[in-house]
Enzyme design. Structure first.
Site, PDB file in Angstrom:
ATOM      1  CD  GLU A 117      -2.400  -1.161   2.841  1.00 59.63           C
ATOM      2  OE1 GLU A 117      -2.266  -0.176   3.596  1.00 59.63           O
ATOM      3  OE2 GLU A 117      -2.985  -2.194   3.155  1.00 59.63           O
ATOM      4  CE  LYS A 119       5.187   5.044   6.948  1.00 61.41           C
ATOM      5  NZ  LYS A 119       5.100   6.450   7.299  1.00 61.41           N
ATOM      6  CG  ASP A 121       4.223  12.395   5.274  1.00 58.96           C
ATOM      7  OD1 ASP A 121       4.238  11.962   6.434  1.00 58.96           O
ATOM      8  OD2 ASP A 121       5.032  13.234   4.854  1.00 58.96           O
ATOM      9  CE1 TYR A 226      -3.118   2.084   9.110  1.00 56.75           C
ATOM     10  CE2 TYR A 226      -3.098   4.148   7.884  1.00 56.75           C
ATOM     11  CZ  TYR A 226      -2.842   3.425   9.045  1.00 56.75           C
ATOM     12  OH  TYR A 226      -2.325   4.072  10.131  1.00 56.75           O
ATOM     13  CE  LYS A 313       9.015   6.173   6.734  1.00 49.48           C
ATOM     14  NZ  LYS A 313       9.702   7.043   7.652  1.00 49.48           N
ATOM     15  CB  CYS A 407      22.082  48.835   4.446  1.00 44.53           C
ATOM     16  SG  CYS A 407      20.462  48.271   5.000  1.00 44.53           S
ATOM     17  CB  CYS A 410      19.292  52.477   6.265  1.00 43.18           C
ATOM     18  SG  CYS A 410      20.787  51.582   6.729  1.00 43.18           S
ATOM     19  CB  CYS A 425      22.991  47.101   7.755  1.00 41.26           C
ATOM     20  SG  CYS A 425      22.391  48.713   8.259  1.00 41.26           S
ATOM     21  CB  CYS A 430      19.000  49.824   9.609  1.00 41.32           C
ATOM     22  SG  CYS A 430      18.448  48.908   8.174  1.00 41.32           S
TER      23      CYS A 430
HETATM   24  S1  IVH Z   1      -0.215   0.091   8.703  1.00 39.85           S
HETATM   25  C1  IVH Z   1       0.607  -1.872  12.820  1.00 39.85           C
HETATM   26  N1  IVH Z   1      -0.640   1.256   6.371  1.00 39.85           N
HETATM   27  O1  IVH Z   1       2.601   5.018   8.947  1.00 39.85           O
HETATM   28  C2  IVH Z   1       0.906  -1.170  11.545  1.00 39.85           C
HETATM   29  N2  IVH Z   1       0.294   2.536   8.127  1.00 39.85           N
HETATM   30  O2  IVH Z   1       4.803   3.972  11.354  1.00 39.85           O
HETATM   31  C3  IVH Z   1       0.012  -0.031  11.354  1.00 39.85           C
HETATM   32  N3  IVH Z   1       0.713   4.867   7.556  1.00 39.85           N
HETATM   33  O3  IVH Z   1       1.651   6.384  11.691  1.00 39.85           O
HETATM   34  C4  IVH Z   1       0.360   0.787  10.217  1.00 39.85           C
HETATM   35  N4  IVH Z   1      -0.015   4.760   5.491  1.00 39.85           N
HETATM   36  O4  IVH Z   1      -0.414   5.866  10.335  1.00 39.85           O
HETATM   37  C5  IVH Z   1      -0.186   1.392   7.626  1.00 39.85           C
HETATM   38  N5  IVH Z   1      -1.072   2.168   4.297  1.00 39.85           N
HETATM   39  C6  IVH Z   1      -0.644   2.298   5.547  1.00 39.85           C
HETATM   40  C7  IVH Z   1      -0.150   3.536   6.028  1.00 39.85           C
HETATM   41  C8  IVH Z   1       0.313   3.603   7.339  1.00 39.85           C
HETATM   42  C9  IVH Z   1       0.499   5.540   6.427  1.00 39.85           C
HETATM   43  C10 IVH Z   1       1.299   5.443   8.788  1.00 39.85           C
HETATM   44  C11 IVH Z   1       0.635   5.024  10.036  1.00 39.85           C
HETATM   45  C12 IVH Z   1       1.697   5.144  11.087  1.00 39.85           C
HETATM   46  C13 IVH Z   1       2.948   5.051  10.304  1.00 39.85           C
HETATM   47  C14 IVH Z   1       3.669   3.778  10.638  1.00 39.85           C
END
Ligand code: IVH
Length: 669
Positions: A117, A119, A121, A226, A313, A407, A410, A425, A430
Site C-alpha cells: 500500500e 504510505k 504522510d 488501511y 521509505k 544596506c 538604509c 548593516c 536601520c
Molecule cells: S499500517 C501496525 N498502512 O505510517 C501497523 N500505516 O509507522 C500499522 N501509515 O503512523 C500501520 N499509510 O499511520 C499502515 N497504508 C498504511 C499507512 C500507514 C500511512 C502510517 C501510520 C503510522 C505510520 C507507521
C-alpha cells in the site's frame, strides 16, 4: 403543533439526513457528485430549518453537526485496546529482502504473499464504530493512549457517521491534507499573517488537534483507512479487508497491489517512486504487509512494531532548477542574507521558489551564479536548500553575484566583522532591522502577538507609531484603525493580542528582545537562573557566565545589550506598561539530579507526539543536552518519521538509535 406535524418532520429529517450523507459520500469519497453545490446547500438548509424548528429532532449524528461543536479546553485521553504500533523501516532493496527473509524464517514458508500500500504522510487515527455508528475517534498518541478527537473527526465529510452495516469495529487510517489544499491554506494564512505550516502533514496534524472543532471543520482534511484495531470480522486477507472497508464506505486508497515475494514488492516500490508525485496527496513510502491475516497473527508484534509489516521509505528528493535572481534580505541583527529566487519547482509536494544562500562564503563555496542551474532538496524534508551547481548546464551568460556594500534598506555601509560569516548593516536605526525586530518580538515563539506580521510591522514603523518594541504597549485602537487595510475587528484583535502578551513569562520576553546569539534556550536558562529581568540587567559578566551552557560569546552580547541606553529606554517602557518581567519557578525541576544529566541527544525526522521544541524541552528539562549533529559524543539518536543521513552516521558510530517509543521510555525513566 400537532403530533402529526412532528411525525412528518421526523420522517423528512431522516430522509434528508440519509440523502445528504449519500451526497457527501458521492462527492467526498467517490468523487462522483450527482447534484451541484446549490442543490446540496438547499437540502442542508431544509434540514437545518427543520432541526431548528423541532429541537427534539436534533442529533449529534446529523450532517448539520459536521460544522463543529463547542470548543474544548483539552482533549481527553483515550486508551487503545489494541495498541497503535509504528512500523519498522526499510531504506533499500536489501533491507526489504532482509524483511522477507525474517518473515520466511519465522513462518517456515518459502514464499510470502504481500499486500503493498502507499504510505500516506499524515497522522494516524482510530475510528470506533459501535453497531455501525461512529462513537469515538482518537489520535495515536504514544500508541497506547491517544487523544479523543471525535469532535474534529466528525467534521471530515469523508468519514461516515454511520456505516451501511451495523458492525462494531475500530478502523485505523491516516488523516491527511491534499497538496493543493495545503498550499491554499498557507496562502490564506500568509494573508492573515498567521504562521504557515511547513508541510501538509503538519497542517493536517495541527488541524486535527484543534481544540475548536469549528476551526478543524474549516480545514480541508481527508482520510484513508488501511486497517483495523479491535474487531470481530472474519476476512482472511488484508486485500479482502480493504475491499470490505471500501464496502463500508470508508475511504480506501485504491493503489494497493498484491505482490508475491520481495522482487515483486521492489518492482511496486520502483513503480511508485516517481508516480507518487502525481498524486494529489503526499506519500513518503510503501507499506508492505503480509497478506494472510492468520500469518500476521502468528507473526505477532514486538513492543514497537508488527513483525508482519515494514515501511519502505523513499530517499529524499532532489531536483534541478534555475536561479533566476539573487536578492538580499536585512535581518533584525542587520545581517544581510542573500536569497536565491528559483524557477518554481515542486519538492516533496510543495512549490519551492526561494532558497537561502546564507552568506557570501556559502555562495563562494557552491559557486552559485545568477542564471545557474542548481540541484535543490529540502533539508529535513522542509527547508529548501541548494546542494550544488550543475556546471554542465552553464551557457556563459551566468552572472556573478556580489554582496551589496550598501544596506538596501538604509543605504549605510555594510561590514563583515572579523570571525563572522555575515555581512551586516551596523546602523542601529536601520528601518529594515527595526521592522524585523518587531516581527521577531511578536512571533509565535517569542511574545506570540497574533496579527503583527511583516506588513503590519512595516506600517506601524512607516506611520511612526512604533520605533521599538516598547511602543507597542502604548498603541491605541484608533491609531490602528487609521492604518491601511486594518479593519475595526482586526485592530481590536491586535490590541487584545498585545495586551495578552504582557503576561508571558520572562523567557519569552528575553527571547523576543532579539539579543544577538540569545535563542530560546539561552533565554530560558537566563530566565530560570535569574528569575527577573532586573536581576539579569544588573548581572555581571561572571554571573552570566556561571551558567554552564552559556559561553563568552553570549555573555558578551548580553552585557553589551544591557549596557546600551536604547535598551534602558525600551525596558523602562515595557516595565511601565506592565509587561511581566519575571519567570515562574516550576516546582520540582532540578536538572542536576536528573537521569539524563550529561547525556546528549540528536533528533532526526519528525516525531508524532512532539514538535522538535517540545522534545528538546523534555530532554533539557531532565538535564540532558540536545545537539544538531551526530558525533562520537552523541548518546542517543532519536529517529522519527523520515530520518535523514544522521541515521547512517549514528549506525556507523555505534550510537544508540531509538524510535519515538524508545525516546518516551528514556524520558520516563
Ligand atoms: S499500517 C501496525 N498502512 O505510517 C501497523 N500505516 O509507522 C500499522 N501509515 O503512523 C500501520 N499509510 O499511520 C499502515 N497504508 C498504511 C499507512 C500507514 C500511512 C502510517 C501510520 C503510522 C505510520 C507507521
Amino acid at each position: 403543533m400537532g403530533k402529526t406535524d412532528l411525525e412528518k418532520a421526523r420522517k423528512r429529517v431522516a430522509a434528508l439526513r440519509h440523502e445528504i450523507e449519500e451526497h457527501n459520500y458521492r462527492y467526498h469519497v467517490l468523487d462522483q457528485p450527482l447534484i451541484d453545490d446549490q442543490a446540496f446547500d438547499q437540502l442542508m438548509r431544509e434540514l437545518q430549518e427543520l432541526e431548528q424548528k423541532h429541537p427534539e429532532l436534533q442529533d449529534p449524528d446529523s450532517p448539520t453537526m459536521r460544522v463543529g461543536g463547542e470548543p474544548l479546553s483539552a482533549f481527553e485521553p483515550l486508551e487503545h485496546k489494541v495498541p497503535m504500533l509504528g512500523l519498522d523501516n526499510a531504506f533499500n532493496e536489501q533491507e526489504l529482502h532482509e524483511f522477507d527473509g525474517r518473515v520466511r524464517r519465522l513462518t517456515g514458508l518459502d514464499q510470502i504473499e504481500y499486500l503493498c500500500e502507499l504510505k500516506m504522510d499524515g497522522l494516524a487515527v482510530s475510528l470506533q464504530y459501535e453497531e455501525g455508528v461512529l462513537m469515538r475517534g482518537a489520535t495515536r498518541g504514544d500508541g497506547y493512549t491517544g487523544e479523543d478527537i471525535t469532535q474534529n473527526l466528525r467534521t471530515i465529510r469523508q468519514i461516515p457517521l454511520q456505516l451501511p452495516e451495523p458492525v462494531t469495529l475500530e478502523a485505523r487510517g491516516e488523516v491527511y491534507m491534499n497538496k493543493t489544499a495545503f498550499e491554499q491554506l498557507n496562502r490564506q494564512r500568509e494573508e492573515q499573517e498567521l504562521p504557515v505550516f511547513a508541510n501538509p502533514r503538519n497542517a493536517a496534524a495541527g488541524s486535527v488537534r484543534q481544540l475548536d472543532p469549528r476551526l478543524a471543520a474549516a480545514r480541508p482534511l481527508r482520510i484513508f483507512v488501511y486497517g483495523l484495531g479491535e474487531h470481530e470480522l472474519d476476512q482472511k486477507t488484508q486485500a479482502e479487508l480493504l475491499v470490505y472497508l471500501d464496502r463500508l464506505r470508508l475511504p480506501v486508497n485504491p493503489n494497493y497491489a498484491l505482490c508475491t515475494g520481495p522482487d515483486q514488492v521492489w518492482e511496486y516500490c520502483l513503480r511508485w517512486q516517481d508516480k507518487r508525485h502525481e498524486l494529489p496527496y503526499e506519500t513518503d513510502g510503501i507499506v508492505i504487509k503480509v497478506n494472510l491475516l492468520e500469518l500476521q497473527k502468528s507473526l505477532g508484534s514486538t513492543a514497537r512494531s508488527p513483525r508482519w509489516a515494514v515501511a519502505y521509505k523513499y530517499p529524499p528528493e532532489e531536483k534541478a532548477t534555475r536561479v533566476i535572481d539573487i536578492r538580499v534580505n536585512v535581518g533584525r541583527t542587520g545581517a544581510i542574507t542573500p536569497v536565491a529566487i528559483l524557477e518554481p519547482v515542486t519538492l516533496s509536494g510543495t512549490t519551492v521558489q526561494r532558497a537561502s544562500l546564507h552568506n557570501e562564503d556559502f555562495i563562494a563555496e557552491k559557486g552559485v551564479m545568477i542564471g545557474d542551474t542548481v540541484s535543490v532538496h529540502k533539508a529535513g524534508e522542509i527547508i529548501p536548500e541548494i546542494l550544488g551547481v550543475i556546471k554542465d548546464k552553464r551557457t556563459g551568460n551566468e552572472k556573478k553575484f556580489k554582496m551589496p556594500r550598501k544596506c538596501p534598506s538604509c543605504d549605510s555601509d555594510t561590514f563583515r566583522l572579523s570571525g563572522e560569516a555575515a555581512r551586516r548593516c551596523l546602523n542601529p536605526i536601520c528601518p529594515a532591522q527595526l521592522v524585523e525586530k518587531l516581527v521577531h518580538f511578536a512571533s509565535r515563539r517569542a511574545m506570540d502577538i497574533e496579527g503583527l506580521g511583516p506588513a503590519v510591522a512595516e506600517m506601524l514603523y512607516r506611520k511612526k507609531l512604533v520605533r521599538d518594541v516598547g511602543d507597542l504597549y502604548y498603541l491605541r485602537t484608533d491609531q490602528l484603525i487609521d492604518l491601511d487595510r486594518m479593519a475595526e475587528k482586526s485592530a481590536s484583535n491586535l490590541m487584545s493580542a498585545i495586551e495578552n502578551s504582557k503576561s508571558n513569562p520572562l523567557r519569552r520576553l528575553l527571547f523576543g528582545l532579539g539579543i544577538n546569539f540569545v535563542g530560546e534556550k539561552a533565554a530560558r536558562l537566563f530566565a530560570e537562573k535569574f528569575g527577573h529581568m532586573n536581576r539579569i540587567r544588573a548581572a555581571t559578566a561572571e554571573e552570566l557566565n556561571a551558567i554552564p551552557e552559556i559561553g563568552p560569546k553570549i555573555t558578551e552580547a548580553v552585557v553589551s545589550f544591557f549596557g546600551m541606553s536604547e535598551t534602558e529606554t525600551v525596558l523602562d517602557k515595557l516595565e511601565q506598561a506592565g509587561v511581566n518581567f519575571s519567570e515562574p519557578i516550576e516546582p520540582g525541576r532540578e536538572a542536576e539530579s536528573s537521569p539524563l544529566a550529561g547525556k546528549t541527544f540528536v533528533f532526526s525526522g519528525s516525531l508524532e507526539a512532539y514538535t522538535r521544541e517540545q522534545a528538546a524541552a523534555l530532554v533539557e528539562g531532565r538535564g540532558g543536552k540536545v545537539s544538531s549533529s551526530v558525533s562520537g559524543k552523541t548518546d542517543y539518536l532519536i529517529v522519527g518519521d523520515e530520518p535523514g543521513s544522521k541515521l547512517d552516521k549514528a549506525r556507523n558510530l555505534g550510537v544508540q538509535v531509538l524510535d519515538e517509543k524508545g525516546f518516551k521510555e528514556v524520558i520516563k525513566s
